[in-house]
Structures are given as C-alpha cells and as structure tokens.
Design an enzyme around this catalytic site. Structure first.
Site, PDB file in Angstrom:
ATOM      1  CG  HIS A 120       1.802 -36.077   8.798  1.00 23.64           C
ATOM      2  ND1 HIS A 120       3.023 -35.974   8.159  1.00 23.64           N
ATOM      3  CD2 HIS A 120       1.615 -37.404   9.014  1.00 23.64           C
ATOM      4  CE1 HIS A 120       3.543 -37.180   7.997  1.00 23.64           C
ATOM      5  NE2 HIS A 120       2.708 -38.065   8.506  1.00 23.64           N
ATOM      6  CG  ASP A 132      -0.085 -40.841   9.971  1.00 21.70           C
ATOM      7  OD1 ASP A 132       0.689 -39.931   9.654  1.00 21.70           O
ATOM      8  OD2 ASP A 132       0.078 -42.030   9.636  1.00 21.70           O
ATOM      9  CD  GLU A 145       6.174 -40.349   7.912  1.00 18.47           C
ATOM     10  OE1 GLU A 145       5.308 -39.471   7.731  1.00 18.47           O
ATOM     11  OE2 GLU A 145       5.897 -41.527   8.168  1.00 18.47           O
TER      12      GLU A 145
END
Length: 591
Positions: free
Chosen positions: A528, A361, A337
C-alpha cells in the site's frame, strides 16, 4: 464533554539582559520579530480542521532563567505544543532556551551586523545539542538592516515548514488510532504496533472488535434522521456503474438498497466511534456518544466481515473525502484493511496539508515496452519512462478524481476549507459506484470508480516497521498521468475496472531507488501507499525528523531538506546522518 483545545505555537523573544542601555535598545526590535513571526503564521497557516492557528507570545522578552520560567508557565496554561525562539542579538544560550524535550522547537537568529544574532543562534544550538534536545536552525541567507522588519523568503519557508510539521506533531499527541477489527488477510500493517504509536507518535491504540460496529447498526445506535438524509443524498448523487458479477450473484433492487443503507450506516457509525456524536447522548446512549478520541482509524473488513456483510469501500471512501451528506467538511483518516501504517502516512499527509488522501495498492509497474506490446501505443510525456498503477477497492478519497481547481484552473485536491459545493458535486459526478465483485466480497458492497486527472503533482508515502530498526518513511514525488482513453481502458481491464485508478509517474533522479520507475516499485516497502497532493516531500522529511523516523527513500532536492541542526554532527552523508541521529535520540516519546 468539553472539547479538547487545539495546540498553539509559542513565540519566545529572547534578549541580551544587560540593563542600562543594551536591553533597552533591543526591546522593540526583539518583540517586533516575535510579532512578525506570529503574524506570518496566523496569516498563512491553518490547522487540518480548518481553524486558524493561534500564536502565543511571551509577556516579556526573555533574558534569563526567571523570564524563561514565566514564559513556560504561560505556555503551559495555553496548550502551546510548538515553540519558535526569535532574537536579533546576543543572549545567554542555555539560560534562555526552551527545555521541553517533547515539544518541537526552532530558533530564528536575525542575520544582521549591528548585533550578533547568529552568535546566539550558534550558542543556543550548541546547548541544545549538548543537552540532547534537538532544535531547528533558522538563519537568513542575506544580511538585513537592523530596522528591517520584513521576513525574507528563505526564512519564511523554514518558519512555515517547521510550523506545519510541528503542529502535526502536537496535533497527534494524546489522540488515538481506532483499530476496528484485527489483522486483515495477513497484511503486516494491520498487525497494529502499540509501541510505535505510543513511543513515536504519542498516541494510544483503541482496539475494538468489528462486532461493535455490528451492534451499533443492529441496535440503531446512530442518528436515524441523519440516515434518512444520507440515503436521500446518495439517491441524488450516486451514479451506479457496471455490475460485473455473474447472473447468479447479481442482487435485486431491494437487496441493493439494503447494501447501500448498511454501507452508509457503516460510515456514520465508524465516524461516531472516532469522534463521538452528542445526538447519541440525547437518546440515552451517553457512553457511545463519547467516541474514542481517534484522529485516525482502520477497518479490517476482509475477510471476517466482508464474507457476510457489505464491505467497507463506500464507508471508507466517503469518510476519507472532504464532503458527504452534511456538505463540505474535514476529511477523516480511515485505512482500508486496517493497515495502520498506511493510515499513519495518510494522517501525516492530512495534518501537513489539510487535504484528503488517496489510499491505494501499489499494484503494477508498467514498462514502456509492456504498454506498447499490450496496447500498440507508446507512452509519452510524464509517462515516457513507465508508470505505476495505483488502485484499490477501498478508501481512496473521492477528491482523488481531481475535479477541484486551483487559482490557475488546473486540476488539484484542495484543503477542505477552500472547496466549493460545486467542486464537491463535480467529484461525485466523476465517480461511479460499482457493485462489489462476489468472488472478493461475498457480502456485497459498492466500490467507487474514478480516474485521477493527469498532470497533477503528488507525493507518495508509506511508513514501514523494520525489526531491529523501528519505523522508516518512504517518499516518492511525482505526477498523475492521463493516458489515451483506449490505452487506459485496455490496461485497466486487465485488473479490476470497478475500482478507482491513478496512473503515477515518479520523478526520477537516475540514482538508487529512483534510477528508473521499475526501481521505485521494486524498492517500495509494502503493498500500500498514500498519495498526498503537491510536491510536499520536504514537509514529510521535517516531520519525520521531529518524530525520529528515518527516511529510507526519497527524491526530494537536497536544498529543501530541513532537519534539526544536530543532525549535521552525525556524519557527512546527509541520509546516514538521519539514521544515526534518529537512533541516537530515539523516539520522541521514548518509554
């Protein structure tokens, strides 16, 4: 194109310059300190790439301005990025210190009685403080005899911690972060902050649209023979997991093959964009063959790519691992991401340890009460106070299954130069590749699925940027946890069981953000985090101080905290000192 040389560590032996007896009596002892320091570093350290660390010793002992300048000339010609000054005696403080403001520096003053090495250390550090050039102090706890050439354990620990962090600083300088794509789903870390990279890390940002990846795949800007090798390797080593998609979204064999091929091509092309590939030059693609000099990268993926094309999960996981179809090799650093700030935490961890990093995550806090309510079983052992579920579809390194073994046979993640092919194969065997869930990834893809073995020490980190303050670093040391299978299956099924999982239990202190596990989760600054093998929070703290990044949260024992000596002048509370010093000095490469 000539390969960029690795940074070296410069050793500066400094000496009392008075001739006719004083200097002459100290030459051998002083130079022996320099040689012992170089030997220690050469024996016990490697660059993140696996190469042996080289030390450069000044040609002569340094007594004043002329010899200091000669030393600097030598260091400048040999890519010295870190310096350690050593002495057993009194020398002339500001006349002999390393004055390069951007180069990490430490001074080891020998703790002996015959000559006042401690006095020089204090005088030199005072000069550093007055001139605004922070330096690290190294002074042994116990007095040594003048003819004792050994390096005490406490001195060795500081020398190596300083050298590890200093080399990380020097290794990042001049490199780039490759941003493939832009902002992913509004994630702040993917709003790549050029000023942060330039001012704090000495790096550039190379922004490349995802259409460049598409172009390279479509126009075959890659090594076609390597693609066939990668496909054959995947056919041999990939185990495929459950396809949880509804029947209308399941792909047939030919479609799955196309997804696998494109996923491997993404890995190859992102790698080539990072570091270059001379094979492309042989095809007449000289510009593309150079790469972008990237030491870390991020791939946006969601959603502008993944709504149409296979996601980046396979590519990211393989690049971040210590092995692929070419065998065991140095892991890359690729943030899913395009979370550049988590990518920086990964980069820090890799540079400090040489190991692969687990990107995840920080998904769920499970209290003991909630676990018992859902599963009917109680948490115990390391997990007794609760656990954090670390899970993400993307770039967790396959090393994270912890199928490698340390010298005692315990599960771990090794530096790549210590990993055997058998251990790499074991990590692959512990991994399933599950078809991506269509609702998340309309273009398909494969997510790696593994479970981290329990009882492994880890350090979780994260860099955040705070407006008005700048970057801060979070650190949480703890352990992976192995749950009973039935308990794991129930908890895992409540999120996405096609993704890799690490159950994490931070070490609690009973204070502040480490009062309990819930507080760790509540104080984490973003969605994260990164797991680095080992309890290495002290190394992160030293590195952060060099870069002038304050640490806003950690559970490292105070005795292990090692920062420049000038930090002590910024107040009496050790963490407040860090904030005030970082604000006072500003970013290392301030503009």
């Amino acid at each position: 194109m000539k390969k960029i040389s690795l940074p070296k560590i410069g050793i500066r032996p400094v000496i009392d310059g008075r001739r006719m007896g004083v200097r002459e009596s100290l030459e051998e002892q002083t130079m022996n300190m320099a040689k012992a320091t170089a030997a220690l570093i050469t024996e016990k350290m490697r660059h993140a790439c696996g190469a042996q660390v080289e030390c450069v010793i000044a040609d002569t002992c340094i007594a004043g301005m002329a010899e200091s300048a000669a030393c600097e000339e030598k260091f400048s010609s040999q890519n010295v990025g870190v310096t350690i000054t050593v002495t057993p005696c009194w020398c002339y403080g500001s006349e002999t210190i390393d004055m390069d403001p951007m180069r990490p520096k430490a001074i080891w003053g020998f703790n002996g009685t015959e000559r006042p090495g401690a006095v020089y250390l204090a005088a030199a550090l005072a000069a550093h403080s007055q001139k605004g050039i922070p330096a690290f102090s190294i002074y042994g706890h116990d007095v040594q005899d003048a003819d004792d050439t050994s390096i005490p354990a406490d001195v060795e620990e500081k020398l190596l911690r300083f050298a590890r962090a200093g080399l990380a600083v020097a290794s990042m300088k001049g490199k780039s972060y490759l941003s493939v794509g832009g902002v992913s789903m509004g994630i702040a870390g993917s709003i790549v902050d050029h000023n942060f990279f330039e001012s704090w890390l000495g790096m550039k940002v190379q922004a490349v649209d995802m259409t460049e990846l598409r172009r390279r795949i479509d126009q075959k800007i890659y090594d076609e023979a390597e693609l066939e090798m990668a496909l054959a390797w995947a056919d041999k080593n990939f185990r495929y997991g459950e396809d949880q998609n509804a029947s209308q979204y399941k792909r047939n064999e030919a479609q799955n093959r196309a997804v696998l091929k494109e996923s491997l091509l993404m890995a190859m092309c992102i790698r080539d964009m990072m570091q270059g590939n001379k094979t492309l030059a042989d095809k007449g693609l000289v510009e593309e063959s150079l790469g972008y000099n990237a030491i870390a990268a991020g791939f946006q993926g969601q959603r502008h790519w993944t709504d149409q094309y296979p996601n980046g999960d396979t590519a990211e996981a393989l690049l971040n691992s210590s092995f692929d179809w070419n065998g065991v090799r140095e892991p890359f650093v690729v943030a899913t991401e395009n979370d550049s700030l988590n990518g920086v935490a990964m980069l820090f961890g890799h540079q400090l340890t040489g190991t692969a990093q687990i990107f995840a995550d920080v998904r769920t806090y499970w209290s003991p009460e909630a676990v018992e309510r859902v599963t009917g079983q109680a948490l115990s052992g390391l997990a007794e106070h609760g656990i954090i579920h670390l899970i993400n579809s993307g770039s967790a390194a396959l090393d994270g299954a912890c199928k490698q073994r340390d010298s005692e046979g315990k599960p771990t993640m090794k530096p790549h130069w210590e990993i055997s092919q058998q251990e790499a194969d074991a990590c692959l065997a512990a991994t399933e590749w599950c078809p991506a869930i269509h609702e998340y990834f309309r273009g398909g893809g494969y997510s790696s699925r593994f479970l981290t073995e329990g009882g492994v020490p880890f350090t979780m980190t994260r860099v955040n940027i705070i407006k008005g303050l700048g970057p801060v670093l979070q650190i949480a040391e703890g352990w992976s946890v192995e749950l009973p299978k039935a308990m794991h299956d129930q908890l895992d099924a409540r999120t996405n069981s096609t993704w890799p999982t690490t159950w994490f239990a931070p070490r609690l202190t009973g204070k502040g953000p480490f009062t309990d596990v819930y507080s760790v989760m509540a104080n984490w600054g973003a969605n994260h985090g990164v797991l680095t093998i080992g309890h290495v929070g002290a190394d992160f703290i030293t590195l952060a101080a060099m870069l002038r990044i304050p640490v806003c949260m950690h559970n490292v024992e105070e005795a292990k905290i090692y920062r420049p000596s000038a930090w002590a002048a910024h107040g009496m509370d050790i963490e407040g000192q860090d904030y005030r010093a970082c604000q006072n000095y500003g970013p290392l490469y301030k503009r």
